[in-house]
Design a protein around this motif. Sequence first.
Motif, short mmCIF file in Angstrom:
data_model
loop_
_atom_site.label_atom_id
_atom_site.label_comp_id
_atom_site.label_asym_id
_atom_site.label_seq_id
_atom_site.Cartn_x
_atom_site.Cartn_y
_atom_site.Cartn_z
N PRO A 137 48.71 0.53 49.47
CA PRO A 137 48.59 1.92 49.03
C PRO A 137 48.72 2.05 47.51
CG PRO A 137 50.00 1.76 50.96
CD PRO A 137 49.71 0.35 50.53
N GLY A 138 47.90 2.96 46.98
CA GLY A 138 47.93 3.22 45.55
C GLY A 138 46.81 2.54 44.79
N ALA A 139 46.14 1.57 45.41
CA ALA A 139 45.03 0.87 44.77
C ALA A 139 43.71 1.51 45.17
CB ALA A 139 45.06 -0.61 45.16
N PRO A 140 42.64 1.20 44.46
CA PRO A 140 41.32 1.71 44.87
C PRO A 140 40.96 1.19 46.26
CG PRO A 140 41.25 0.88 42.62
CD PRO A 140 42.57 0.45 43.18
N GLY A 141 40.23 1.99 47.01
CA GLY A 141 39.84 1.61 48.35
C GLY A 141 38.82 0.50 48.37
#
Length: 480
Positions: A169-173
Amino acid sequence: MPTAARLGAAALAGALLAGAAAPALADTATPSPSSSAPASSSASASSAPASSASPSPSSGVPAGLYGKGDPQYDGVWRQSLALIALQQEKVEPAGAAVQWLLGQQCEDGGWPSYRAEGTPCTPATEDTNATSMAVQALTALGGHQQPVTRATDWLRAHQNPDGSWAYNPGAPGDANSTAVVLNGLLAAGLDPASVSAGGRSGWDGLASFQLGCATPADQRGAFLYQPAPGTPAAADTIASAQALLAAAGGHLPVTTTDRKDAPPKALACDGGQGTGPGTGTVAHADSAEADAAWLTARLAADGQHLTAKTPGADTPTPAYDSTAWTVLGLVAAGHPAEAASAADWLAGNAFPWAAQGKDGTNPAATATLVLTARAAKLDPYNFGGANLVQLLIDSGPKPESAPAAGDPQATRAPGSAITEPDENSGFSAGWLIGLALAVGVVVVVLLSLNRRRQKAASPADSAPAPDAAADTDDRPEQTR
């Protein structure tokens, strides 16, 4: 045309009848599974190679875990896959195996890839891939609604504003993680269209990675792993393979779907559609068909399996994982005919990937093949000559119960799924024993008939003439 397996069976029967030693028939060695990992920047647990410098858990591999390799990067992933595959085969896993998976869940509902016993959860280490695969495992097992709900709530809380999901979570998809999350949501009975963030649904998130009509014709329908500023969009094999199951609305284990009579439809473009990835130019209704068409073309081009070029390698090598996920996705999309040859190729070639790694059996690979075999209506108890179910059982704690034998409706002919004459098959021990027993029965019957014939003959008849005593060609065949 006879397959290599059938020709080998005939040779073996002849050798046994002649009293000669039967040759050992086994799979020819193929490149190491690690050497066939796709050259993708994907962080998906299904394709990310483990670091050679990763430390082994100080307490060793937990007793309830499948596999003997370091679980640091794939513990929850491989455990979940193993439980899904065994549940599909009506094997009741050991309670310790299920409890180990449940014990890995954090209080907020997410799962890390692995945490040693007694180690507290760290939100930064929780990942969507492990969580989604655990959801599919617990849903398949049944009776675990509370942890499943906590997990899906966690996944919903960590959806990106564009509708996608990242590995952490928190990173680009990325396409792989988004697809695996959708598998988990679908398994739990949730509609991705109703799971949204920033006004973008899960389907919108997946569509943002699919290559549309603005890309070259040989790329259309495929998925890229993740857009990179300044870098042209390019199809990614493992991303496309994993995305297909989600685009088709499926999850693990793959069940039979409505069969489409026609091959998958390539994306229809009139020259003026779309502006590239990230714009959702491929409608959800067309997504699975377009991806299936691209993957089917790649299978045909590479000899009914997918390949990938690893860093530093001069030539591409077989991508077993991508090929297996493609079979699963094609079946879910209603194209089992297009999946059949790839499943046959796996039956003839994937045993080293499943069972001959540096740590012995790879439970994630073995479980994936069990699921693939069943989806393709092949026999996982005799998949190219290998009993994958027993291989998986033996890699973990003793199950509570298991069927006494394989599916009684399944084929027992080793290598019967293999259509290419040069593929490897191997022979199961059970089949060899059965053949030997059949040969033994024939020999006993022939000997009995010979004794009766000799007993019925008179002493005069049985005494050979002096000039014919050395003519052994006139004696019965069985006495030579």
